[in-house]
Design an enzyme around this catalytic site. Structure first.
Site, PDB file in Angstrom:
ATOM      1  N   ALA A 275      21.560  32.857  34.783  1.00 34.91           N
ATOM      2  CA  ALA A 275      22.317  32.422  33.593  1.00 34.91           C
ATOM      3  C   ALA A 275      23.069  31.150  33.920  1.00 34.91           C
ATOM      4  CB  ALA A 275      23.345  33.485  33.190  1.00 34.91           C
TER       5      ALA A 275
ATOM      6  N   SER B 253      26.554  30.523  33.977  1.00 28.67           N
ATOM      7  CA  SER B 253      27.572  31.575  34.033  1.00 28.67           C
ATOM      8  C   SER B 253      29.003  31.055  34.017  1.00 28.67           C
ATOM      9  CB  SER B 253      27.360  32.438  35.280  1.00 28.67           C
ATOM     10  OG  SER B 253      27.797  31.747  36.430  1.00 28.67           O
TER      11      SER B 253
ATOM     12  N   TYR C  60      29.203  30.885  25.804  1.00 31.78           N
ATOM     13  CA  TYR C  60      28.682  31.798  26.843  1.00 31.78           C
ATOM     14  C   TYR C  60      28.778  33.247  26.365  1.00 31.78           C
ATOM     15  CZ  TYR C  60      28.789  34.665  31.113  1.00 31.78           C
ATOM     16  OH  TYR C  60      28.567  35.636  32.062  1.00 31.78           O
TER      17      TYR C  60
ATOM     18  N   GLU D 189      33.028  39.133  28.969  1.00 34.19           N
ATOM     19  CA  GLU D 189      33.346  38.011  28.066  1.00 34.19           C
ATOM     20  C   GLU D 189      32.924  38.326  26.627  1.00 34.19           C
ATOM     21  OE1 GLU D 189      34.403  34.421  27.939  1.00 34.19           O
ATOM     22  OE2 GLU D 189      35.698  35.377  29.407  1.00 34.19           O
TER      23      GLU D 189
ATOM     24  N   ASP E  93      25.725  37.147  42.889  1.00 38.96           N
ATOM     25  CA  ASP E  93      25.277  38.539  42.732  1.00 38.96           C
ATOM     26  C   ASP E  93      23.854  38.721  43.256  1.00 38.96           C
ATOM     27  OD1 ASP E  93      27.673  38.745  41.444  1.00 38.96           O
ATOM     28  OD2 ASP E  93      26.869  39.568  39.574  1.00 38.96           O
TER      29      ASP E  93
ATOM     30  N   ARG F 209      31.429  33.364  46.023  1.00 41.86           N
ATOM     31  CA  ARG F 209      31.673  32.962  44.631  1.00 41.86           C
ATOM     32  C   ARG F 209      31.585  31.442  44.520  1.00 41.86           C
ATOM     33  NH1 ARG F 209      31.446  34.238  39.292  1.00 41.86           N
ATOM     34  NH2 ARG F 209      33.363  35.167  38.506  1.00 41.86           N
TER      35      ARG F 209
ATOM     36  N   SER G 184      28.301  40.921  30.072  1.00 42.66           N
ATOM     37  CA  SER G 184      29.594  40.459  30.584  1.00 42.66           C
ATOM     38  C   SER G 184      30.760  40.943  29.728  1.00 42.66           C
ATOM     39  CB  SER G 184      29.591  38.930  30.591  1.00 42.66           C
ATOM     40  OG  SER G 184      30.903  38.442  30.750  1.00 42.66           O
TER      41      SER G 184
ATOM     42  N   GLY H  49      22.312  32.936  43.284  1.00 40.94           N
ATOM     43  CA  GLY H  49      23.717  33.068  42.890  1.00 40.94           C
ATOM     44  C   GLY H  49      24.431  34.124  43.721  1.00 40.94           C
TER      45      GLY H  49
HETATM   46  P1  NAP Z   1      25.997  32.532  39.555  1.00 45.39           P
HETATM   47  O1  NAP Z   1      26.459  32.630  40.982  1.00 45.39           O
HETATM   48  O2  NAP Z   1      26.481  31.418  38.708  1.00 45.39           O
HETATM   49  O3  NAP Z   1      24.403  32.512  39.573  1.00 45.39           O
HETATM   50  C1  NAP Z   1      23.658  32.153  38.431  1.00 45.39           C
HETATM   51  C2  NAP Z   1      22.180  32.134  38.798  1.00 45.39           C
HETATM   52  O4  NAP Z   1      21.427  31.767  37.631  1.00 45.39           O
HETATM   53  C3  NAP Z   1      21.815  31.119  39.890  1.00 45.39           C
HETATM   54  O5  NAP Z   1      20.960  31.757  40.817  1.00 45.39           O
HETATM   55  C4  NAP Z   1      21.045  30.051  39.122  1.00 45.39           C
HETATM   56  O6  NAP Z   1      20.028  29.459  39.898  1.00 45.39           O
HETATM   57  C5  NAP Z   1      20.387  30.889  38.035  1.00 45.39           C
HETATM   58  N1  NAP Z   1      19.898  30.085  36.919  1.00 45.39           N
HETATM   59  C6  NAP Z   1      20.577  29.146  36.198  1.00 45.39           C
HETATM   60  N2  NAP Z   1      19.767  28.578  35.280  1.00 45.39           N
HETATM   61  C7  NAP Z   1      18.552  29.183  35.415  1.00 45.39           C
HETATM   62  C8  NAP Z   1      17.302  29.028  34.764  1.00 45.39           C
HETATM   63  N3  NAP Z   1      17.103  28.129  33.787  1.00 45.39           N
HETATM   64  N4  NAP Z   1      16.271  29.807  35.160  1.00 45.39           N
HETATM   65  C9  NAP Z   1      16.419  30.707  36.177  1.00 45.39           C
HETATM   66  N5  NAP Z   1      17.579  30.895  36.837  1.00 45.39           N
HETATM   67  C10 NAP Z   1      18.636  30.132  36.460  1.00 45.39           C
HETATM   68  O7  NAP Z   1      26.336  33.889  38.791  1.00 45.39           O
HETATM   69  P2  NAP Z   1      26.807  35.320  39.360  1.00 45.39           P
HETATM   70  O8  NAP Z   1      28.286  35.332  39.474  1.00 45.39           O
HETATM   71  O9  NAP Z   1      25.945  35.687  40.509  1.00 45.39           O
HETATM   72  O10 NAP Z   1      26.469  36.237  38.091  1.00 45.39           O
HETATM   73  C11 NAP Z   1      25.179  36.833  37.937  1.00 45.39           C
HETATM   74  C12 NAP Z   1      24.973  37.184  36.484  1.00 45.39           C
HETATM   75  O11 NAP Z   1      25.972  38.100  36.063  1.00 45.39           O
HETATM   76  C13 NAP Z   1      25.059  36.022  35.504  1.00 45.39           C
HETATM   77  O12 NAP Z   1      24.150  36.282  34.464  1.00 45.39           O
HETATM   78  C14 NAP Z   1      26.476  36.083  34.976  1.00 45.39           C
HETATM   79  O13 NAP Z   1      26.547  35.493  33.699  1.00 45.39           O
HETATM   80  C15 NAP Z   1      26.681  37.585  34.929  1.00 45.39           C
HETATM   81  N6  NAP Z   1      28.058  38.047  35.085  1.00 45.39           N
HETATM   82  C16 NAP Z   1      28.804  37.637  36.147  1.00 45.39           C
HETATM   83  C17 NAP Z   1      30.089  38.133  36.316  1.00 45.39           C
HETATM   84  C18 NAP Z   1      30.940  37.720  37.483  1.00 45.39           C
HETATM   85  O14 NAP Z   1      32.172  37.957  37.418  1.00 45.39           O
HETATM   86  N7  NAP Z   1      30.362  37.166  38.546  1.00 45.39           N
HETATM   87  C19 NAP Z   1      30.596  39.070  35.380  1.00 45.39           C
HETATM   88  C20 NAP Z   1      29.799  39.467  34.316  1.00 45.39           C
HETATM   89  C21 NAP Z   1      28.510  38.976  34.187  1.00 45.39           C
HETATM   90  P3  NAP Z   1      19.978  27.886  40.383  1.00 45.39           P
HETATM   91  O15 NAP Z   1      20.164  27.923  41.854  1.00 45.39           O
HETATM   92  O16 NAP Z   1      18.598  27.501  39.995  1.00 45.39           O
HETATM   93  O17 NAP Z   1      21.041  27.155  39.632  1.00 45.39           O
HETATM   94  O1  G4F Z   2      37.233  32.421  37.037  1.00 50.74           O
HETATM   95  P1  G4F Z   2      36.979  32.045  35.633  1.00 50.74           P
HETATM   96  O2  G4F Z   2      36.353  30.718  35.389  1.00 50.74           O
HETATM   97  O3  G4F Z   2      36.127  33.248  35.015  1.00 50.74           O
HETATM   98  P2  G4F Z   2      35.861  33.749  33.514  1.00 50.74           P
HETATM   99  O4  G4F Z   2      35.981  32.665  32.531  1.00 50.74           O
HETATM  100  O5  G4F Z   2      36.686  34.970  33.303  1.00 50.74           O
HETATM  101  O6  G4F Z   2      34.307  34.142  33.589  1.00 50.74           O
HETATM  102  C1  G4F Z   2      33.767  34.844  34.708  1.00 50.74           C
HETATM  103  O7  G4F Z   2      33.843  36.228  34.443  1.00 50.74           O
HETATM  104  C2  G4F Z   2      33.039  36.666  33.319  1.00 50.74           C
HETATM  105  C3  G4F Z   2      33.248  38.180  33.194  1.00 50.74           C
HETATM  106  O8  G4F Z   2      34.419  38.421  32.457  1.00 50.74           O
HETATM  107  C4  G4F Z   2      31.591  36.309  33.601  1.00 50.74           C
HETATM  108  F1  G4F Z   2      30.820  36.766  32.584  1.00 50.74           F
HETATM  109  C5  G4F Z   2      31.454  34.812  33.750  1.00 50.74           C
HETATM  110  O9  G4F Z   2      30.104  34.485  34.063  1.00 50.74           O
HETATM  111  C6  G4F Z   2      32.335  34.359  34.918  1.00 50.74           C
HETATM  112  O10 G4F Z   2      31.815  34.908  36.106  1.00 50.74           O
HETATM  113  O11 G4F Z   2      38.349  32.074  34.808  1.00 50.74           O
HETATM  114  C7  G4F Z   2      39.207  33.205  34.805  1.00 50.74           C
HETATM  115  C8  G4F Z   2      40.515  32.841  34.085  1.00 50.74           C
HETATM  116  C9  G4F Z   2      40.329  32.187  32.718  1.00 50.74           C
HETATM  117  O12 G4F Z   2      41.205  32.784  31.812  1.00 50.74           O
HETATM  118  C10 G4F Z   2      40.727  30.743  32.929  1.00 50.74           C
HETATM  119  O13 G4F Z   2      41.308  30.096  31.794  1.00 50.74           O
HETATM  120  O14 G4F Z   2      41.210  31.895  34.889  1.00 50.74           O
HETATM  121  C11 G4F Z   2      41.755  30.907  34.037  1.00 50.74           C
HETATM  122  N1  G4F Z   2      41.970  29.664  34.813  1.00 50.74           N
HETATM  123  C12 G4F Z   2      43.180  29.075  34.996  1.00 50.74           C
HETATM  124  N2  G4F Z   2      43.035  27.935  35.687  1.00 50.74           N
HETATM  125  C13 G4F Z   2      41.030  28.925  35.409  1.00 50.74           C
HETATM  126  C14 G4F Z   2      41.699  27.828  35.964  1.00 50.74           C
HETATM  127  N3  G4F Z   2      39.702  29.087  35.528  1.00 50.74           N
HETATM  128  C15 G4F Z   2      39.012  28.152  36.230  1.00 50.74           C
HETATM  129  N4  G4F Z   2      37.687  28.317  36.378  1.00 50.74           N
HETATM  130  N5  G4F Z   2      39.626  27.036  36.762  1.00 50.74           N
HETATM  131  C16 G4F Z   2      40.956  26.842  36.647  1.00 50.74           C
HETATM  132  O15 G4F Z   2      41.484  25.836  37.140  1.00 50.74           O
END
Ligand code: NAP
Ligand code: G4F
Length: 342
Positions: free
Chosen positions: A81, A83, A159, A137, A14, A194, A135, A12
């Site tokens: 996760a 995610s 989630y 969230e 991160d 991303r 998160s 992923g």
């Molecule tokens: P991401 O790009 O969606 O990556 C998710 C990772 O989880 C992928 O490597 C995926 O691997 C793996 N995964 C899914 N199902 C699995 C399973 N059954 N067993 C093992 N691995 C599995 O997410 P990210 O943005 O890097 O975020 C990393 C973590 O931080 C997540 O837990 C997310 O919920 C949390 N988080 C993210 C944000 C954000 O804004 N990015 C904010 C707060 C928290 P595959 O290649 O196998 O699908």
């Molecule tokens: O980019 P989003 O899908 O991220 P969201 O739902 O905030 O979640 C991300 O951040 C979390 C941390 O706060 C992580 F835990 C989670 O794993 C993920 O990385 O949506 C952001 C906002 C939402 O309010 C959504 O309703 O954008 C709004 N939005 C508006 N139009 C949209 C769209 N989101 C998406 N994905 N696609 C749209 O077309």
């Protein structure tokens, strides 16, 4: 001897930045990867040749015990996760299993492999240290703004509920077994790596397609939602710092600044010299059953105790992503294919 880290979610966004950061710090880095022929593993290997891969799945307790036994990590980062928030309504049970129960399975793998017995609290020193990707969230329908480590949770999606379970469980293993187990409550963080389904990347890819004449419109949901967006490369440094701290504690990580989706759209289109109002179509089908209207971090504790600060502003982040997507699509790259990571 080099310290050893095991990262779940290595394929992923991160996982890739954290692995780069830990390799730079001299760590031996192992990534847990699932699936028989996961194409995201080859994408990750092209970028991160020095990462060693161990097979495993957060749904499979035995595979996690085997992975921990084999790697014998000093630090475990649980980033794996489901995610994407909208998917958590479509596959709520799977989200609970991977994003929620996966944390239990990982903590149990560490507990069993490090010989911590039930009821017997161990000293945090000398143990495997555990980081949980919590998160913002979990704050959901916020009770105060900005949100800090003591703000109450009111998750608004399956989630968010699954993440809250993982968060409290991590705290519970720390309290029950004396494990060095911490959660980073991270606000939205983005980058050119991303996933294309998240709003920032959806917008910057949409802008690049429109600029290059490959599309004319971009369909989006709620433009009024507000988020605290930062750069993923900064946020993985905070994960590492949390595991180097003297005592196991949870931290909020974010910039402390909020922007709306509308402001994101304006910034991204204007970075490419385009007028967003000519191209963006609001589609009710993309609205969520329960929205998180706003999220804004209070990262004071991380600044004071970890010395952590974000280094990339919102405008710089948007410009970085637009430029990267213009380069990718101009070169004929496909964001859904292996080769697409800058
Ligand atoms: P991401 O790009 O969606 O990556 C998710 C990772 O989880 C992928 O490597 C995926 O691997 C793996 N995964 C899914 N199902 C699995 C399973 N059954 N067993 C093992 N691995 C599995 O997410 P990210 O943005 O890097 O975020 C990393 C973590 O931080 C997540 O837990 C997310 O919920 C949390 N988080 C993210 C944000 C954000 O804004 N990015 C904010 C707060 C928290 P595959 O290649 O196998 O699908
Ligand atoms: O980019 P989003 O899908 O991220 P969201 O739902 O905030 O979640 C991300 O951040 C979390 C941390 O706060 C992580 F835990 C989670 O794993 C993920 O990385 O949506 C952001 C906002 C939402 O309010 C959504 O309703 O954008 C709004 N939005 C508006 N139009 C949209 C769209 N989101 C998406 N994905 N696609 C749209 O077309």
């Amino acid at each position: 001897m080099a310290r050893r880290a095991l990262i779940t979610g290595i394929t992923g966004q991160d996982g890739s930045y954290l692995a780069e950061h830990l390799l730079d710090q001299g760590y031996e880095v192992w990534g847990l990867a699932r699936g028989q022929a996961n194409p995201r593993v080859s994408r990750m290997r092209k970028l991160l040749a020095d990462v060693q891969v161990v097979r495993g799945d957060l749904l499979d307790q035995g595979s996690l015990i085997s992975a921990v036994e084999r790697v014998q990590p000093d630090e475990v980062y649980n980033l794996g996760a489901i995610s994407f928030v909208p998917m958590s309504w479509e596959q709520a049970e799977l989200t609970a299993e991977v994003t929620g129960m996966g944390v239990l399975r990982m903590l149990e793998a560490i507990r069993v492999c490090s010989g911590v017995s039930r009821g017997g609290a161990a000293s945090p020193s000398g143990q495997m240290r555990f980081y949980q990707a919590s998160s913002s969230e979990m704050f959901g329908q916020v009770t105060e703004t900005p949100q800090n480590e003591r703000t109450a949770f009111h998750p608004r999606s399956p989630y968010g509920v699954a993440k809250a379970y993982g968060h409290f469980l991590t705290q519970n293993y720390r309290e029950s077994y004396g494990m060095f187990a911490v959660s980073g409550i991270l606000f939205n963080h983005e980058s050119p790596r991303r996933g294309a389904e998240f709003v920032t990347r959806k917008v910057t890819l949409g802008v690049a397609r429109i600029k290059l004449g490959l599309a004319t419109e971009l369909r989006l949901g709620n433009l009024e939602a507000r988020r605290d967006w930062g750069f993923a490369g900064d946020y993985v440094k905070a994960m590492h710092l949390m595991l180097q701290a003297a005592s196991p504690e949870d931290y909020v990580i974010g910039t402390g600044r909020m922007k709306s989706v509308r402001e994101l759209v304006e910034a991204a289109f204007s970075a490419a010299g385009l007028d967003w109002e000519q191209h963006v179509v609001v589609d009710q089908a993309l609205h969520r059953p329960a929205e998180v209207d706003l999220l804004c971090a209070d990262p004071k504790k991380a600044r004071a105790q970890l010395g952590w600060e974000p280094s990339v502003s919102f405008d710089e982040l948007v410009a970085m992503m637009v430029e990267s997507d213009l380069r990718l699509l101009s070169a004929g790259g496909d964001p859904d294919q292996d080769s697409s990571w800058p």
